[in-house]
Design a protein around this motif. Structure first.
Motif, PDB file in Angstrom:
ATOM      1  N   THR A 260      68.406  38.362   4.173  1.00 21.73           N
ATOM      2  CA  THR A 260      69.073  38.621   2.902  1.00 21.73           C
ATOM      3  C   THR A 260      68.304  39.540   1.957  1.00 21.73           C
ATOM      4  OG1 THR A 260      68.107  36.644   1.897  1.00 21.73           O
ATOM      5  CG2 THR A 260      70.243  36.387   2.993  1.00 21.73           C
ATOM      6  N   THR A 261      67.004  39.740   2.195  1.00 25.71           N
ATOM      7  CA  THR A 261      66.279  40.641   1.305  1.00 25.71           C
ATOM      8  C   THR A 261      66.872  42.045   1.445  1.00 25.71           C
ATOM      9  OG1 THR A 261      64.278  39.332   1.617  1.00 25.71           O
ATOM     10  CG2 THR A 261      64.013  41.512   0.651  1.00 25.71           C
ATOM     11  N   PRO A 262      67.343  42.634   0.328  1.00 20.80           N
ATOM     12  CA  PRO A 262      68.023  43.933   0.431  1.00 20.80           C
ATOM     13  C   PRO A 262      67.186  44.980   1.150  1.00 20.80           C
ATOM     14  CG  PRO A 262      68.285  42.999  -1.773  1.00 20.80           C
ATOM     15  CD  PRO A 262      67.321  42.102  -1.043  1.00 20.80           C
ATOM     16  N   ASP A 263      65.908  45.081   0.766  1.00 23.27           N
ATOM     17  CA  ASP A 263      65.021  46.012   1.468  1.00 23.27           C
ATOM     18  C   ASP A 263      64.441  45.282   2.686  1.00 23.27           C
ATOM     19  OD1 ASP A 263      62.913  47.519   2.420  1.00 23.27           O
ATOM     20  OD2 ASP A 263      62.238  48.165   0.437  1.00 23.27           O
ATOM     21  N   ALA A 264      64.881  45.684   3.874  1.00 22.73           N
ATOM     22  CA  ALA A 264      64.485  44.974   5.095  1.00 22.73           C
ATOM     23  C   ALA A 264      62.964  44.924   5.247  1.00 22.73           C
ATOM     24  CB  ALA A 264      65.121  45.623   6.316  1.00 22.73           C
ATOM     25  N   ARG A 265      62.297  45.999   4.866  1.00 23.57           N
ATOM     26  CA  ARG A 265      60.833  46.031   5.000  1.00 23.57           C
ATOM     27  C   ARG A 265      60.163  44.971   4.136  1.00 23.57           C
ATOM     28  NH1 ARG A 265      58.088  51.606   6.646  1.00 23.57           N
ATOM     29  NH2 ARG A 265      59.580  52.079   8.298  1.00 23.57           N
ATOM     30  N   LEU A 266      60.724  44.751   2.955  1.00 24.28           N
ATOM     31  CA  LEU A 266      60.160  43.716   2.091  1.00 24.28           C
ATOM     32  C   LEU A 266      60.360  42.340   2.722  1.00 24.28           C
ATOM     33  CD1 LEU A 266      61.098  44.835  -1.554  1.00 24.28           C
ATOM     34  CD2 LEU A 266      58.870  44.875  -0.422  1.00 24.28           C
ATOM     35  N   GLY A 267      61.525  42.142   3.335  1.00 23.81           N
ATOM     36  CA  GLY A 267      61.779  40.862   4.016  1.00 23.81           C
ATOM     37  C   GLY A 267      60.792  40.635   5.150  1.00 23.81           C
ATOM     38  N   ILE A 268      60.508  41.697   5.876  1.00 21.94           N
ATOM     39  CA  ILE A 268      59.558  41.576   6.990  1.00 21.94           C
ATOM     40  C   ILE A 268      58.145  41.318   6.470  1.00 21.94           C
ATOM     41  CG2 ILE A 268      58.501  42.820   8.901  1.00 21.94           C
ATOM     42  CD1 ILE A 268      61.252  44.276   9.234  1.00 21.94           C
ATOM     43  N   ALA A 269      57.777  42.018   5.407  1.00 11.84           N
ATOM     44  CA  ALA A 269      56.453  41.786   4.814  1.00 11.84           C
ATOM     45  C   ALA A 269      56.346  40.338   4.326  1.00 11.84           C
ATOM     46  CB  ALA A 269      56.219  42.759   3.654  1.00 11.84           C
ATOM     47  N   HIS A 270      57.434  39.845   3.775  1.00 12.42           N
ATOM     48  CA  HIS A 270      57.467  38.449   3.320  1.00 12.42           C
ATOM     49  C   HIS A 270      57.275  37.503   4.502  1.00 12.42           C
ATOM     50  CE1 HIS A 270      59.381  34.633   2.133  1.00 12.42           C
ATOM     51  NE2 HIS A 270      58.926  34.906   0.930  1.00 12.42           N
ATOM     52  N   MET A 271      57.893  37.828   5.626  1.00 10.37           N
ATOM     53  CA  MET A 271      57.724  37.004   6.827  1.00 10.37           C
ATOM     54  C   MET A 271      56.269  36.936   7.252  1.00 10.37           C
ATOM     55  SD  MET A 271      58.864  37.755  10.763  1.00 10.37           S
ATOM     56  CE  MET A 271      57.392  38.726  11.086  1.00 10.37           C
ATOM     57  N   PHE A 272      55.592  38.050   7.279  1.00  5.34           N
ATOM     58  CA  PHE A 272      54.197  38.043   7.704  1.00  5.34           C
ATOM     59  C   PHE A 272      53.337  37.232   6.739  1.00  5.34           C
ATOM     60  CE2 PHE A 272      55.294  41.757  10.393  1.00  5.34           C
ATOM     61  CZ  PHE A 272      54.664  41.355  11.563  1.00  5.34           C
ATOM     62  N   ARG A 273      53.587  37.362   5.445  1.00  5.36           N
ATOM     63  CA  ARG A 273      52.815  36.574   4.480  1.00  5.36           C
ATOM     64  C   ARG A 273      53.071  35.080   4.665  1.00  5.36           C
ATOM     65  NH1 ARG A 273      54.446  40.318   0.743  1.00  5.36           N
ATOM     66  NH2 ARG A 273      55.959  38.861  -0.123  1.00  5.36           N
ATOM     67  N   ALA A 274      54.354  34.714   4.801  1.00  2.32           N
ATOM     68  CA  ALA A 274      54.688  33.295   4.946  1.00  2.32           C
ATOM     69  C   ALA A 274      54.090  32.732   6.237  1.00  2.32           C
ATOM     70  CB  ALA A 274      56.207  33.111   4.936  1.00  2.32           C
ATOM     71  N   THR A 275      54.129  33.522   7.300  1.00  2.96           N
ATOM     72  CA  THR A 275      53.587  33.073   8.587  1.00  2.96           C
ATOM     73  C   THR A 275      52.086  32.840   8.501  1.00  2.96           C
ATOM     74  OG1 THR A 275      55.311  34.312   9.721  1.00  2.96           O
ATOM     75  CG2 THR A 275      53.389  33.671  11.021  1.00  2.96           C
ATOM     76  N   LYS A 276      51.405  33.778   7.863  1.00  3.03           N
ATOM     77  CA  LYS A 276      49.951  33.661   7.733  1.00  3.03           C
ATOM     78  C   LYS A 276      49.595  32.414   6.927  1.00  3.03           C
ATOM     79  CE  LYS A 276      48.034  37.356   5.992  1.00  3.03           C
ATOM     80  NZ  LYS A 276      47.599  38.776   5.991  1.00  3.03           N
ATOM     81  N   ARG A 277      50.382  32.174   5.893  1.00  7.65           N
ATOM     82  CA  ARG A 277      50.138  30.998   5.059  1.00  7.65           C
ATOM     83  C   ARG A 277      50.441  29.719   5.842  1.00  7.65           C
ATOM     84  NH1 ARG A 277      54.066  29.459   1.193  1.00  7.65           N
ATOM     85  NH2 ARG A 277      54.928  31.551   1.423  1.00  7.65           N
ATOM     86  N   TYR A 278      51.565  29.706   6.539  1.00 10.40           N
ATOM     87  CA  TYR A 278      51.971  28.482   7.241  1.00 10.40           C
ATOM     88  C   TYR A 278      50.921  28.060   8.267  1.00 10.40           C
ATOM     89  CZ  TYR A 278      54.734  25.136   9.856  1.00 10.40           C
ATOM     90  OH  TYR A 278      55.169  23.990  10.471  1.00 10.40           O
ATOM     91  N   PHE A 279      50.405  28.985   8.996  1.00 10.01           N
ATOM     92  CA  PHE A 279      49.435  28.644  10.045  1.00 10.01           C
ATOM     93  C   PHE A 279      48.000  28.683   9.519  1.00 10.01           C
ATOM     94  CE2 PHE A 279      53.093  30.267  12.553  1.00 10.01           C
ATOM     95  CZ  PHE A 279      53.391  29.073  13.184  1.00 10.01           C
ATOM     96  N   LEU A 280      47.870  28.690   8.191  1.00  9.07           N
ATOM     97  CA  LEU A 280      46.548  28.699   7.556  1.00  9.07           C
ATOM     98  C   LEU A 280      45.642  29.743   8.208  1.00  9.07           C
ATOM     99  CD1 LEU A 280      45.810  24.927   6.885  1.00  9.07           C
ATOM    100  CD2 LEU A 280      46.668  26.671   5.314  1.00  9.07           C
ATOM    101  N   SER A 281      46.200  30.952   8.346  1.00  9.73           N
ATOM    102  CA  SER A 281      45.444  32.071   8.915  1.00  9.73           C
ATOM    103  C   SER A 281      44.826  31.734  10.268  1.00  9.73           C
ATOM    104  CB  SER A 281      44.347  32.525   7.946  1.00  9.73           C
ATOM    105  OG  SER A 281      44.951  33.062   6.788  1.00  9.73           O
ATOM    106  N   GLY A 282      45.585  31.025  11.091  1.00 11.56           N
ATOM    107  CA  GLY A 282      45.138  30.807  12.461  1.00 11.56           C
ATOM    108  C   GLY A 282      44.365  29.524  12.676  1.00 11.56           C
ATOM    109  N   GLN A 283      44.232  28.715  11.634  1.00 10.70           N
ATOM    110  CA  GLN A 283      43.506  27.463  11.807  1.00 10.70           C
ATOM    111  C   GLN A 283      44.407  26.330  12.285  1.00 10.70           C
ATOM    112  OE1 GLN A 283      40.378  26.804   8.506  1.00 10.70           O
ATOM    113  NE2 GLN A 283      41.736  28.346   7.668  1.00 10.70           N
ATOM    114  N   LYS A 284      45.724  26.524  12.165  1.00  9.42           N
ATOM    115  CA  LYS A 284      46.670  25.486  12.604  1.00  9.42           C
ATOM    116  C   LYS A 284      47.489  26.025  13.766  1.00  9.42           C
ATOM    117  CE  LYS A 284      46.276  22.408   9.140  1.00  9.42           C
ATOM    118  NZ  LYS A 284      46.141  20.955   9.257  1.00  9.42           N
TER     119      LYS A 284
END
Lengths: 185, 185
Positions: A76-100
């Motif tokens: 739904t993010t109008p700018d697809a690139r922003l949505g993808i950047a958001h995905m990478f940030r959320a993923t990094k946060r969720y997995f605690l930068s690779g610790q989980k």
DNA sequence: GTCTATAGAGTGATAGAC
DNA sequence: GTCTATCACTCTATAGAC
């Protein structure tokens, strides 16, 4: 024997951490009881289906989180690139930068895949589909978007395996940065 | 009670399949006994250390296979590109084109990582190092070779997760083909 | 009394070690 | 095969809210 605060929804995050730490078979009821602070009576009150229902609730909770924080922004993010950047940030946060680790990834490699086949499959199918749609909107052709989405979702899982195996959590962030950079080629 | 064919080395391939199928915790001695055709007495004769020693023997066996069929060719094939192509073929064959999981990857994500830390770590470290050396010989600079080797080794692991989770074994070969193609860019 | 949340003793089955 | 420990799970008992 006072009535406690506990609700099912209070217990699920605790269960998530227990399953992520010990896996499905390794998460014994004794450990779950200790980790949640609930006796078996309470656990079976909230989850009549026992351990399988607890794991199913955890999978549903994870799915909801990714729907809200990853798949929906991707779509739904109008700018697809922003949505993808958001995905990478959320993923990094969720997995605690690779610790989980990724519990769904763990289940996928084990026998839990068959028991929780629908949840395991849809987690990855939904993620790849949402990312593919964003890549299409970003101008990639259909074949490239499909391939790239699988490479990225798979690359994330592989980075979690490597980071944990080598005991190098920073490898996770490095891999994610390169995966994201490939989108700018 | 006739003496049977079994030697330790005959049992290890059977154990490998059992651990790959059921995981470490899921591989009960009853299943191991059924799968190998050996009674518990024989198993403890060959592996006095019990299940842990059986798994250690399996890990050593896997390590040997990769040393012979992957790492050594990567380091010694005069044409580095041929060595890398050989690695992709051997990998595809070993994992039966995505139908088999990587036991070391499974261990890496679970608590087995700590119990078998050295074997788990060195499997991935050795693989990435051998691939990095081949990439250096192929003309990549040091930073690119290190990053690319991690991306490829991790990408293979991620592809195994995805192929199994989505029940799409062919995804594995597709991902490997794209990983190999990136080397020609 | 009824309902919900709780604790935990007790069940048979099965685990790994020997 | 025998051992003990532990598994997932059941069941009874009990507390307090209404």
């Amino acid at each position: 024997m006072a009535r406690q605060i506990a609700e099912r929804s209070d217990v699920v995050p605790l269960l998530t951490e227990i399953f992520r730490t010990y896996g499905y078979e390794g998460a014994s009821l004794a450990r779950i009881s200790a980790g949640t602070g609930l006796g078996k009576g309470s656990l079976y009150h909230f989850f009549p289906g026992g351990k399988e229902e607890m794991a199913a609730a955890v999978l549903a909770h994870i799915d909801l989180w990714f729907q809200q924080h990853v798949y929906t922004p991707l779509r739904t993010t109008p700018d697809a690139r922003l949505g993808i950047a958001h995905m990478f940030r959320a993923t990094k946060r969720y997995f605690l930068s690779g610790q989980k680790v990724c519990l769904i990834g763990v289940f996928a490699l084990g026998n839990e895949r068959d028991r929780f086949a629908v949840a395991v499959k849809s987690y990855f199918v939904d993620w790849a589909a949402a990312l593919r749609d964003a890549l299409l909107r970003d101008g990639h052709d259909a074949a490239a978007a499909a391939a790239l989405s699988e490479d990225i979702v798979g690359g994330i899982q592989g980075a979690l395996v490597l980071a944990r195996a080598m005991n190098r959590p920073k490898l996770f962030a490095g891999t994610l940065a390169r995966l994201e950079a490939r989108l700018l080629e």
